[in-house]
Every structure is written in C-alpha cells, then in structure tokens.
Design an enzyme around this catalytic site. Structure first.
Site, PDB file in Angstrom:
ATOM      1  N   GLY A 125      -3.626 -10.607   6.120  1.00  0.00           N
ATOM      2  CA  GLY A 125      -3.510  -9.469   5.227  1.00  0.00           C
ATOM      3  C   GLY A 125      -4.511  -9.398   4.094  1.00  0.00           C
ATOM      4  CE  LYS A 178       0.973  -6.743   5.341  1.00  0.00           C
ATOM      5  NZ  LYS A 178       0.345  -7.270   4.119  1.00  0.00           N
ATOM      6  CB  THR A 196      -0.929  -0.002   1.222  1.00  0.00           C
ATOM      7  OG1 THR A 196      -1.709  -1.195   1.210  1.00  0.00           O
ATOM      8  CG2 THR A 196      -1.844   1.203   1.242  1.00  0.00           C
ATOM      9  CG  ASP A 240      -7.864  -5.441   4.284  1.00  0.00           C
ATOM     10  OD1 ASP A 240      -6.834  -6.115   4.429  1.00  0.00           O
ATOM     11  OD2 ASP A 240      -7.856  -4.204   4.239  1.00  0.00           O
ATOM     12  CD  GLU A 241     -10.501  -9.588   0.098  1.00  0.00           C
ATOM     13  OE1 GLU A 241     -10.043 -10.048  -0.955  1.00  0.00           O
ATOM     14  OE2 GLU A 241      -9.927  -8.693   0.766  1.00  0.00           O
ATOM     15  CB  SER A 247      -4.925  -0.938   2.031  1.00  0.00           C
ATOM     16  OG  SER A 247      -5.980  -1.726   1.488  1.00  0.00           O
ATOM     17  CE1 TYR A 258       2.661  -8.574   2.486  1.00  0.00           C
ATOM     18  CE2 TYR A 258       4.216  -6.776   2.173  1.00  0.00           C
ATOM     19  CZ  TYR A 258       2.966  -7.335   1.964  1.00  0.00           C
ATOM     20  OH  TYR A 258       2.018  -6.644   1.244  1.00  0.00           O
TER      21      TYR A 258
END
EC number: 4.1.3.3
Length: 317
Positions: free
Chosen positions: A199, A173, A52, A201-202, A218, A143
């Site tokens: 990581g 992450k 992001t 979000d949805e 983000s 990550y």
C-alpha cells in the site's frame, strides 16, 4: 476455507468518495467513475471506504450507501470490490461487515481500532476475529497502517497462526514503509498463498521484488495504466524497464504528492470526473496547487496533454 472467487491480486484502486461542494456524497458520478477505472486505467479491483475514500469521516449510513453504490455500479464490470469496514466500535464494524456480505461485496478489510488501542497481538486478533465472524462467507483482509492507527504490532507477528483464529483470513493490505516486516510476512507465509497487497505506491517495485502479489493505492485511480505496464515489465523480468517506470513515478510523486486532498484534485484534473473537496478536518486543495499540478503534469509529459480533460480544473476549483 475455500472461496469461489479468484485470488485478489494485481492493481487495486483505493477509491475516492466524490463529494459536492457542501460536503455531501455525490453518488451520481460513481457509475462514470467505474467506467473510467476499467476503460481508461485497466483497473478492475477496488478498495472502498479506506483512507483515500475518507471512510472514517463518513457516517455508518453513508459508508453503507457508498459500498452499495460501488457494488451495484460495478456489477459485471469490476472483478472484485473489497469494502473497508474498520471502526472504533466493534458493533459498528460488525454491522458494516454484515452489510458488505448482504450487498454482494467480494471481501472485507479492517484496520486496528486506534483510540482505545489493542496493545498485543492476541487482543488485536480477538477484535478482528469478531468482525470477520459477522461475515463468515467473505474473504477477510487486515489493513496494516501503523502510521495512522498508532498500533505498532508488526504484521509478521500478527500473521503467525492467524488462520487458526480467523479461518476467512485471506491476506494483508500492508501500508507501511517497513520492508523488513513486509518481507518477513511473505517469507514466513509462502505456503499459505495469502494475498500480499502493498500500500505504499512509491515503493511498489521494491515490494514486488520481495514477493508482493498486488497493490492497493490512491494513485492507481489515475496512474493505473502506467502502473500496469510496470507490473507487466516486472512479470517479463524486464527489471530495467520496470525501474524506469518506478523512477518516473518517483519524479511525479515528489512534484505532486498524494494526500487525500491532492488525490481528489488530481483525479478531477486527469479524469474530468468532479471529485469535489474532502470532508473536514481535511482542507480542499488550493487553486494554486491545481494550477501547479496541471503545469507539472504537462511538463513531465508523464500523462499526455490530451489526458488532461478540458474544463476539469474548473470543476475542482
């Protein structure tokens, strides 16, 4: 290895790098950005120079300057500032890690190198180990984002025995939709008390059910308050309310999306802080998108009408 800071958990905002219209970093608004996250969104942990934040589109010098500005402006306001220091060059990644330690960051994170790729777990760990060793006093996070790196080594495989090779390793992450892999990471490492930071979000509620200890994303820049309410509902075992929040998020995501360009436009719209355009090769969100986004935010009644800052749309266009 014991670290004095508390475990990284809860919401972590993947920070945007504000830019001017000519593509230079706009450091002047980062202090305002910190205050917005803390006071308006209730988010006090951040992940700097990641996807992001367009970290890999910045020069090494710029990445150092951005990291330093967030650490400086976040002092006594933010709980933890984690700096992404991944790079294609081991030497550059080590330089960034050393700099993060020098400026007082709270942790570092690294993606897999993605041009000349590691093709086995051992090769990837050897790379990560050398980066972590450059900042031996900082917690180290991997990550995992295979869709962008093209490195398909499963996170569950990577975590097996990782602290034997990287003593500072503290967590993951996990930015992938493979919930089987994520669930196995959690299930097979329960005794380690790693931070399992999701990581995508949805899919956050699904990840919480599977044992996620936090989330990096983000959308927490402008949906932090709402997402914190979902986390609180989940902690109270009110799954019906938590699911209601997640369902609202899904409607929101399906309407607006959350790529870097869209995130910059929406954050400008909601916060009133000018985030500017992304850097090439990304393209600036169109005026059509921002007009549509404003209308959709109001029609969904997800963010209250007063949350949309006067004049912020003009600032992003």
């Amino acid at each position: 290895m014991a670290f004095p800071k508390k475990k990284l958990q809860g919401l972590v905002a993947a920070t945007i790098t504000p830019m001017t219209e000519n593509g230079e970093i706009n450091f002047s608004v980062i202090g305002q950005y910190v205050d917005y996250l803390v006071k308006e969104q209730g988010v006090k942990n951040i992940f700097v120079n990641g996807t992001t934040g367009e970290g890999l589109s910045l020069s090494i010098s710029e990445r150092c300057q951005v990291a330093e500005e967030w650490v400086t402006k976040g002092k006594d306001k933010l709980d933890q500032v984690v700096i992404h220091v991944g790079a294609l060059s081991l030497k550059e990644s080590q330089e960034l890690a050393q700099h993060a330690a020098e400026i007082g960051a709270d942790g570092i994170a690294v993606i897999a190198p993605f041009f000349l790729k590691p093709w086995t777990k051992d090769i990837l760990i050897n790379f990560l180990k050398e980066v972590a060793a450059a900042a031996p006093a900082l917690p180290f996070y991997y990550y995992h984002i295979p869709a962008l790196t093209g490195v398909k080594i499963r996170a569950e495989e990577l975590l097996d025995g990782i602290q034997d090779k990287i003593p500072t390793f503290q967590g993951l992450k996990f930015s992938d939709t493979d919930l089987l892999d994520f669930g196995q990471c959690v299930d097979q490492n329960r005794q380690q008390q790693f931070a399992f930071l999701f990581g995508v979000d949805e899919q956050l509620l699904s990840a919480l059910v599977m044992g996620a200890t936090g989330a990096v994303g983000s959308t927490y820049n402008y949906l932090g308050k709402k997402t914190n309410q979902m986390l609180e509902a989940f902690e109270r075992k009110d799954l019906s309310l938590a699911l209601n929040y997640q369902s609202c998020f899904l409607i929101y995501f399906s309407c607006l999306g959350f790529g870097v360009s869209q995130t910059k436009a929406i954050m400008t719209l909601v916060s009133g802080i000018p985030m500017g355009p992304p850097r090439l090769p990304l393209q600036k969100a169109s005026r059509e998108f921002t007009d549509s986004a404003e209308a959709k935010l109001k029609s969904l009644d997800f963010l209250s009408f007063t949350d949309l800052k006067d004049g912020s749309l003009e600032a992003s266009s």
